[in-house]
Scaffold this active site. Structure first.
Site, mmCIF file in Angstrom:
data_model
loop_
_atom_site.group_PDB
_atom_site.id
_atom_site.type_symbol
_atom_site.label_atom_id
_atom_site.label_comp_id
_atom_site.label_asym_id
_atom_site.label_seq_id
_atom_site.Cartn_x
_atom_site.Cartn_y
_atom_site.Cartn_z
ATOM 1 N N ASP A 13 46.241 44.234 40.792
ATOM 2 C CA ASP A 13 47.103 44.432 39.619
ATOM 3 C C ASP A 13 48.588 44.436 39.973
ATOM 4 O OD1 ASP A 13 44.752 44.839 38.124
ATOM 5 O OD2 ASP A 13 44.728 46.942 38.713
ATOM 6 N N LYS A 16 50.042 39.256 40.318
ATOM 7 C CA LYS A 16 49.862 37.964 40.984
ATOM 8 C C LYS A 16 49.838 36.808 39.988
ATOM 9 C CE LYS A 16 46.069 39.459 42.954
ATOM 10 N NZ LYS A 16 46.179 40.883 42.614
ATOM 11 N N GLY A 40 41.793 40.096 36.750
ATOM 12 C CA GLY A 40 42.401 39.821 35.449
ATOM 13 C C GLY A 40 43.829 39.393 35.692
ATOM 14 N N HIS A 41 44.123 38.137 35.457
ATOM 15 C CA HIS A 41 45.468 37.624 35.698
ATOM 16 C C HIS A 41 46.128 37.299 34.356
ATOM 17 C CE1 HIS A 41 44.230 36.279 40.008
ATOM 18 N NE2 HIS A 41 44.359 37.573 39.885
ATOM 19 N N GLN A 225 42.357 40.584 43.416
ATOM 20 C CA GLN A 225 42.377 41.969 43.917
ATOM 21 C C GLN A 225 43.535 42.144 44.918
ATOM 22 O OE1 GLN A 225 38.967 40.397 43.984
ATOM 23 N NE2 GLN A 225 39.058 41.001 41.856
HETATM 24 P P1 IMP Z 1 34.269 45.499 41.827
HETATM 25 O O1 IMP Z 1 35.097 44.420 42.428
HETATM 26 O O2 IMP Z 1 34.048 45.364 40.360
HETATM 27 O O3 IMP Z 1 32.981 45.694 42.586
HETATM 28 O O4 IMP Z 1 35.073 46.890 41.990
HETATM 29 C C1 IMP Z 1 35.346 47.457 43.268
HETATM 30 C C2 IMP Z 1 36.705 48.122 43.275
HETATM 31 O O5 IMP Z 1 37.717 47.133 43.164
HETATM 32 C C3 IMP Z 1 36.943 49.086 42.110
HETATM 33 O O6 IMP Z 1 37.798 50.121 42.562
HETATM 34 C C4 IMP Z 1 37.677 48.236 41.093
HETATM 35 O O7 IMP Z 1 38.462 48.997 40.216
HETATM 36 C C5 IMP Z 1 38.530 47.401 42.023
HETATM 37 N N1 IMP Z 1 38.924 46.104 41.455
HETATM 38 C C6 IMP Z 1 38.171 45.003 41.357
HETATM 39 N N2 IMP Z 1 38.873 43.996 40.821
HETATM 40 C C7 IMP Z 1 40.103 44.460 40.608
HETATM 41 C C8 IMP Z 1 41.301 43.869 40.111
HETATM 42 O O8 IMP Z 1 41.382 42.688 39.770
HETATM 43 N N3 IMP Z 1 42.377 44.680 40.039
HETATM 44 C C9 IMP Z 1 42.338 45.971 40.455
HETATM 45 N N4 IMP Z 1 41.252 46.556 40.940
HETATM 46 C C10 IMP Z 1 40.140 45.806 41.017
#
Ligand code: IMP
Length: 425
Positions: A13, A16, A40-41, A225
């Site tokens: 977040d 990017k 989420g971009h 991420q």
């Molecule tokens: P997962 O990727 O859904 O398995 O989540 C694993 C961890 O990564 C959690 O803490 C999510 O909140 C975090 N996470 C996954 N994708 C994002 C992102 O795009 N932005 C911020 N945090 C993310």
């Protein structure tokens, strides 16, 4: 050398999407290399705002080729939904522009159901995933029981595999988690339709990447991420299940390191995190609340309020080292306007000692107390500033102090959400 890799330097977040949007103008192709619709971009163009989760954000630039690489996990229904949304905005989504690797892995309803079940079973100790099925899909990939996107070329065989996977997940949901089974027939029909839609987009993306590079075309690899959520470099198990760092671009797209000439890392001027896990500079007070409200810190994918805190120079320096960062983009500097004093963590106190590098042990990282350096703030609105020298002196000092602490130059500072609200140095 034609490749730029764009990565998140914190916990995701960082902004990017909009940086990818700027870099798109200097690129011929844009590729996602890891993750799925957990990302989420957001890209704003004038009054239009695009929330993208799977398609590289370069799609809104008509000259760009877009690639979804082998390192990704793809929910076909979400991808079709996103492509329909783009088509509805008159954006060209033809198979000549969008290339999906047949070696990415498919997220099925089995994965989303298991993600939710496992999180609920973990209770207080949950990871706080986005519940998009990311972990179970990468688990299946590692177990070598996953379904490749390439299978969508034969929709009937593809949905047989999807059906079998859902039936297997149902046995786990019932026996292991004591839950009701999920529906099988309706999702299978939806997956059949999605496979028919997506089959024309399945191309040999590795070869496409090689041809682009051989022709000296510029490729932008769009990371998802952030470094501290990387499966190997973050604080396990509070990580995502893929390689969010620069190495993921190499394995997820299939090229060697010599073609990379820029690694652009995006960091917020403060820190945020969604989900659980270590966050040494988290502010559980009115200041944290202020950052959340002024910075609109609510998740793009899940809408969850983000945890907020001061900038962590130790974590950021770690990201610079892990990724070999050549330039930093510092976002949301404007959110800090109006504060008398700003703080940057420059060390941590553990139970035993003061350290200036990131503890790898998750329990230690959870328990450290940050040691802060205080810097004077500024009170003027900086959202219209476009030249670094026009920023208030204390804002310039804040940026320069970050550069000195983390060991990388800040080449762009963003001062607002609009495309043009940026200072290029
Ligand atoms: P997962 O990727 O859904 O398995 O989540 C694993 C961890 O990564 C959690 O803490 C999510 O909140 C975090 N996470 C996954 N994708 C994002 C992102 O795009 N932005 C911020 N945090 C993310």
């Amino acid at each position: 050398m034609p490749v730029t890799v764009l990565i998140g330097a914190q916990w995701g977040d960082e902004g990017k999407g909009r940086v990818a949007d700027w870099l798109a103008e200097q690129s011929d192709a844009m590729a996602r290399y890891a993750g799925g619709d957990n990302a989420g971009h957001t890209v704003r163009v004038g009054v239009r705002r695009f929330g993208l989760h799977l398609v590289p954000s370069g799609i809104i630039h008509p000259h760009l080729t877009c690639i979804l690489g082998s390192g990704m996990v793809i929910n076909p229904l979400r991808l079709v939904g996103e492509m329909d949304m783009l088509a509805g905005q008159n954006i060209d989504i033809s198979p000549e522009r969008i290339h999906i690797s047949p070696r990415a892995h498919v997220i099925t309803p089995a994965h989303t159901a298991l993600d939710g079940a496992s999180e609920r079973a973990l209770g207080e100790g949950s990871i706080g995933t986005t519940q998009r099925g990311i972990g179970p899909a990468y688990s299946a990939k590692a177990e070598r029981t996953g379904i490749l996107t390439g299978m969508m070329a034969d929709p009937a065989a593809f949905v047989d595999a999807v059906r079998e996977q859902i039936e297997q997940a149902n046995r786990m949901l019932v026996r292991l988690y004591g839950l009701d089974p999920i529906e099988v027939d309706a999702p299978v029909d939806d997956y059949y339709a999605a496979a028919e839609r997506l089959a024309p987009y399945l191309h040999n993306t590795t070869q496409i990447v090689h041809e682009l590079l051989d022709a000296d075309k510029r490729l932008l690899c769009e990371g998802a991420q952030g470094t501290l959520l990387d499966i190997d470099q973050g604080h396990y198990p509070f990580v995502t299940s893929s390689s969010a760092t620069v190495g993921g671009a190499l394995t997820g797209l299939g090229f060697g390191p010599h073609v990379i000439d820029r690694v652009v890392a995006v960091a917020k001027a403060y820190c945020t995190r969604v989900g659980n896990g270590p966050f040494p500079t988290e502010l559980d007070d009115a200041m944290g609340q202020r950052l959340r409200e002024v910075g609109s810190e609510y998740g793009t994918t899940t809408g969850r309020p983000r945890r907020c805190g001061w900038l962590d120079a130790i974590a950021l320096r770690y990201a610079v080292k892990v990724n070999g960062v050549t330039d930093l983009v510092l976002t949301k500097l404007d959110v800090l306007s109006g504060l008398d004093t700003l703080h940057i963590a420059t060390a941590y106190d553990t139970a035993q000692e003061r350290v200036t590098s990131l503890p790898l042990d998750t329990a230690t990282a959870e328990s450290v107390t940050p040691v802060y350096e205080a810097l004077p703030g500024w009170h003027t609105d900086i959202s219209r500033v476009r030249r670094f020298k026009d920023l208030p002196a204390n804002a310039q000092r804040y940026v320069e102090r970050i550069e000195a602490l983390v060991g990388a130059p800040v080449s762009v500072v963003s001062v607002g959400p609009e495309r043009e609200q940026a200072i290029v140095r």
